[in-house]
Design a protein around this motif. Structure first.
Motif, PDB file in Angstrom:
ATOM      1  N   TYR A 109       0.835  -1.199   0.000  1.00  0.00           N
ATOM      2  CA  TYR A 109       0.000   0.000   0.000  1.00  0.00           C
ATOM      3  C   TYR A 109       0.874   1.255   0.000  1.00  0.00           C
ATOM      4  O   TYR A 109       0.638   2.215  -0.750  1.00  0.00           O
ATOM      5  CB  TYR A 109      -0.894   0.043   1.244  1.00  0.00           C
ATOM      6  N   VAL A 112       1.402   4.489  -2.779  1.00  0.00           N
ATOM      7  CA  VAL A 112       1.204   5.905  -2.494  1.00  0.00           C
ATOM      8  C   VAL A 112       2.487   6.698  -2.775  1.00  0.00           C
ATOM      9  O   VAL A 112       2.447   7.781  -3.359  1.00  0.00           O
ATOM     10  CB  VAL A 112       0.736   6.117  -1.045  1.00  0.00           C
ATOM     11  N   ARG A 144      -5.861   2.425   4.073  1.00  0.00           N
ATOM     12  CA  ARG A 144      -5.761   1.731   2.792  1.00  0.00           C
ATOM     13  C   ARG A 144      -6.205   0.286   2.974  1.00  0.00           C
ATOM     14  O   ARG A 144      -6.276  -0.230   4.069  1.00  0.00           O
ATOM     15  CB  ARG A 144      -4.322   1.771   2.262  1.00  0.00           C
ATOM     16  N   PRO A 153      -9.756   5.298  -0.649  1.00  0.00           N
ATOM     17  CA  PRO A 153      -9.117   5.793   0.577  1.00  0.00           C
ATOM     18  C   PRO A 153     -10.156   6.311   1.571  1.00  0.00           C
ATOM     19  O   PRO A 153     -11.178   6.897   1.171  1.00  0.00           O
ATOM     20  CB  PRO A 153      -8.229   6.931   0.072  1.00  0.00           C
ATOM     21  N   ALA A 163      -5.353  11.694   0.228  1.00  0.00           N
ATOM     22  CA  ALA A 163      -6.309  10.689  -0.228  1.00  0.00           C
ATOM     23  C   ALA A 163      -6.751  10.961  -1.674  1.00  0.00           C
ATOM     24  O   ALA A 163      -6.983  10.030  -2.442  1.00  0.00           O
ATOM     25  CB  ALA A 163      -7.527  10.661   0.700  1.00  0.00           C
ATOM     26  N   ALA A 219      -4.135   9.551  -3.820  1.00  0.00           N
ATOM     27  CA  ALA A 219      -4.100   8.084  -3.771  1.00  0.00           C
ATOM     28  C   ALA A 219      -5.342   7.446  -4.377  1.00  0.00           C
ATOM     29  O   ALA A 219      -5.285   6.313  -4.848  1.00  0.00           O
ATOM     30  CB  ALA A 219      -3.946   7.622  -2.332  1.00  0.00           C
TER      31      ALA A 219
END
Length: 302
Positions: free
Chosen positions: A163, A167, A273, A278, A298, A301
């Motif tokens: 995760y 990001v 995550r 998100p 977020a 992402a």
């Protein structure tokens, strides 16, 4: 793409995309959440779906009247119903990011983690990623897990790592430098996480995680201070240049979070995550800026 080095650059990047993310907010009726919404609308990188419980509906309607083209309001009879409605909007594809307002985190997560109607796919690991802008460090520092996983298993360590790498790459870091955190540099069976670190390093060396550098165990100072590594005689692309810290347990991750935010005057951002989108779950004690940067993170992402 140049790496994003600070939160100001993050906002600039979002504004340059010319694409508004759709954010659904549960119970958006506290001053900090309203600040995040209006500031994001002013910056022009998000549209909002505000799910308000009936007693606080007028707060959301007031924001909608100010930004009628970019805000929709939904009424719910209670905070729990608001959480369920917000999760449904994510599931139905009407929003890209879920954000908590003035609702208890447990109540929101009950809807998020619902086995039939939630947004955590079966088999996925729920984890939390934090990004800190620390005045004494040369770039943004990512770390996990400060909020969700008490004692990560090997499977959870790997999920956290994947995760976080995703990001980092969305933030322009093509080859993230990852430090596996411990109190010393020695692998010891008395600390089972250090044995997991060995496995993670073997998988990284085999190319399982793509273009990246991973090393450890090492302490935070060695990970972020090149001189410390020189004194200890440790040679690694990670030493002194870490982008991402993986902590061995929630106590160490959470203590680091609270310490750098209080004594290090760091600006912080964080999100969950593992979910299909998100989820921003700021603490009631977080500042308006922290909640704003968390939403911006977020949006990158999501």
């Amino acid at each position: 793409m140049e790496p994003i080095q600070d939160f100001a650059s993050l906002i600039s990047r979002l504004r340059s995309l010319k694409e508004r993310k759709r954010v659904v907010v549960v119970c958006p009726n506290d001053p900090h959440t309203e600040y995040v919404i209006t500031r994001s609308l002013h910056e022009g990188f998000a549209d909002f779906l505000l799910v308000a419980d009936t007693p606080h509906l007028l707060n959301s309607e007031y924001i909608r009247m100010q930004y009628p083209d970019h805000v929709k309001v939904y009424e719910a009879t209670s905070p729990d119903k608001a959480a369920q409605e917000a999760v449904s909007l994510i599931r139905e594809g009407h929003a890209d990011v879920l954000m908590k307002g003035i609702i208890n985190t447990d109540n929101l997560l009950r809807a998020v983690l619902n086995k039939e109607h939630g947004i955590l796919p079966k088999g996925n690991v729920l984890s939390h990623i934090t990004v800190a802008q620390i005045p004494t460090y040369k770039k943004l520092l990512f770390f996990s897990d400060a909020a969700v996983i008490p004692r990560p298993t090997l499977e959870q360590f790997e999920a956290m790592l994947l995760y976080d790498l995703e990001v980092c790459r969305r933030m322009g870091i093509e080859a993230p430098r990852v430090a596996l955190i411990h109190c010393t540099e020695k692998v010891n069976e008395k600390f089972p996480h250090t044995l997991d670190y060995v496995t993670l390093k073997e998988r990284a060396a085999a190319g399982a995680y793509g273009n990246m550098y991973l090393d450890g165990p090492m302490d935070v100072k060695t990970a972020c201070d090149a001189h410390s590594g020189e004194v200890k005689g440790i040679s690694s692309p990670v030493v002194g240049h870490a982008d991402l810290l993986i902590f061995p347990n929630i106590e160490s991750g959470n203590t680091f979070y609270k310490t750098v935010s209080l004594f290090g005057d760091a600006n912080m951002a964080g999100m969950l995550r593992g979910t299909t989108s998100p989820v921003v779950v700021p603490s009631r004690a977080d500042s308006g800026n922290s909640k704003y940067y968390s939403l911006a993170l977020a949006c990158v992402a999501g």
